[in-house]
Design a protein around this motif. Structure first.
Motif, short mmCIF file in Angstrom:
data_model
loop_
_atom_site.label_atom_id
_atom_site.label_comp_id
_atom_site.label_asym_id
_atom_site.label_seq_id
_atom_site.Cartn_x
_atom_site.Cartn_y
_atom_site.Cartn_z
N ARG A 49 0.78 -1.32 -0.06
CA ARG A 49 -0.09 -0.09 0.11
C ARG A 49 0.93 1.57 0.08
N SER A 112 -7.79 3.98 0.16
CA SER A 112 -7.44 2.91 0.80
C SER A 112 -7.31 1.69 0.02
N GLY A 114 -5.20 -1.43 -1.93
CA GLY A 114 -3.77 -2.16 -1.72
C GLY A 114 -3.90 -3.16 -2.78
N LEU A 231 -2.29 1.74 -6.95
CA LEU A 231 -1.62 2.28 -5.89
C LEU A 231 -1.57 3.91 -6.03
#
Length: 325
Positions: A49, A112, A114, A231
């Motif tokens: 992340r 958020s 990942g 990402l």
């Protein structure tokens, strides 16, 4: 789908997948990762992340974080309410088609995201009235071993230095899967509060790929390029998702290896390497050390008896020749 996988990646290997050959990649909580050939929800998995160091500004840094597979939303009162093995909500997968309209997933789509790493995953294919366990991983020839950095070309020679002459597990490139993560903190006093980083894997329609012959859902597969895009927090979910899904289908159509494995994997307590070997190899292995060994002894005894019988007949023939002389 996807609810069972295999994971043997070391923390060092995860760093290199994240691009550590070109920039520093931090590790966070990776001591929790364990080698598992039959991994299920509530286990820890490696997630790449964007790192923030506590600030809210967009960053180009990356970290590999061990997260619990099965998302616990930050607004949850109890983490147990999202533990599938304790009767909680099933949040280890999220359907990408409804993510933007879901209160649970929508808030995570832009900030958020990942990349979840797996060696491969299992799925059960319906064959008549039975279900056959299948293992799905990247082909040996697929070379998507590391995620490039924005505005930087892939430096293959750097990445390959770490692979040449080195036996790692798995030998093939790991699967890169699109995920969403969250951080939950218990409502206890700050001195003994519990914090849980957790993740879900996005799934999609597998139509027009070999996956549709196995199951009606598949993970959103990422390539190194779409993983870098996933990402990049400067890119809103709505502007990149169609490109990501198109690349996922292309990857599933050309870069995956499918093969049947033994029923051993159906019991999550079985975590040996035998879980991922092809069914024919597993059956041959069992035959060689089990019933096959019994038949081998019988064959050896029969061969020895026939050999002795031939020797006796030969000796008798020699005796007759001597008497005639």
């Amino acid at each position: 789908m996807c609810g069972r996988g295999a994971l043997t990646l070391s923390a060092d290997r995860c760093q290199r997948v994240a691009g550590s050959a070109r920039r520093d990649v931090r590790l966070r909580g990776t001591a929790r990762l364990r080698t598992k050939y039959n991994l299920g929800p509530q286990s820890y998995v490696p997630v790449i992340r964007t790192a923030h160091d506590g600030n809210t500004n967009c960053s180009s840094d990356r970290e590999v974080c061990a997260m619990r597979w099965g998302l616990v939303p930050s607004f949850a009162k109890r983490s147990e309410d999202y533990d599938v093995f304790k009767g909680g909500s099933t949040t280890f997968n999220a359907r990408v088609e409804g993510a933007e309209s879901s209160n649970l997933w929508r808030r995570l789509l832009d900030r958020s995201r990942g990349v979840v790493l797996f060696d491969g995953f299992y799925e059960w294919k319906a064959v008549g009235k039975s279900k056959v366990p299948m293992y799905i991983r990247n082909r040996d020839e697929y070379d998507g071993h590391s995620i490039p950095w924005p505005s930087e070309p892939e430096v293959e020679e750097e990445a390959s230095k770490h692979r040449s002459g080195e036996q790692e597990s798995p030998a093939q490139a790991p699967l890169l899967l699109a995920g969403l993560f969250d951080c939950w903190q218990s409502q206890k006093d700050s001195s003994d509060s519990e914090t849980v980083d957790s993740v879900t894997i996005l799934t999609m329609d597998p139509s027009c790929t070999p996956m549709e012959n196995v199951h009606d859902r598949m993970p959103v597969f990422l390539t190194p390029d779409t993983a870098a895009l996933w990402l990049d927090e400067t890119k809103p979910f709505a502007t990149i998702i169609q490109l990501v899904l198109k690349a996922s289908k292309a990857h599933a159509a050309s870069q995956l290896l499918f093969y049947e494995v033994s029923p051993l994997v159906s019991n999550i307590r079985n975590e040996t390497p035998d879980c991922i070997i092809p069914r024919k190899e597993y059956d041959a292995k069992q035959l060689s050390k089990g019933i096959g060994r019994f038949f081998k002894k019988k064959e050896d005894a029969t061969t020895a008896g026939e050999k002795r019988k031939a020797e006796v007949l030969h000796e008798a023939a020699d005796a007759r020749v001597i008497c005639l002389d």
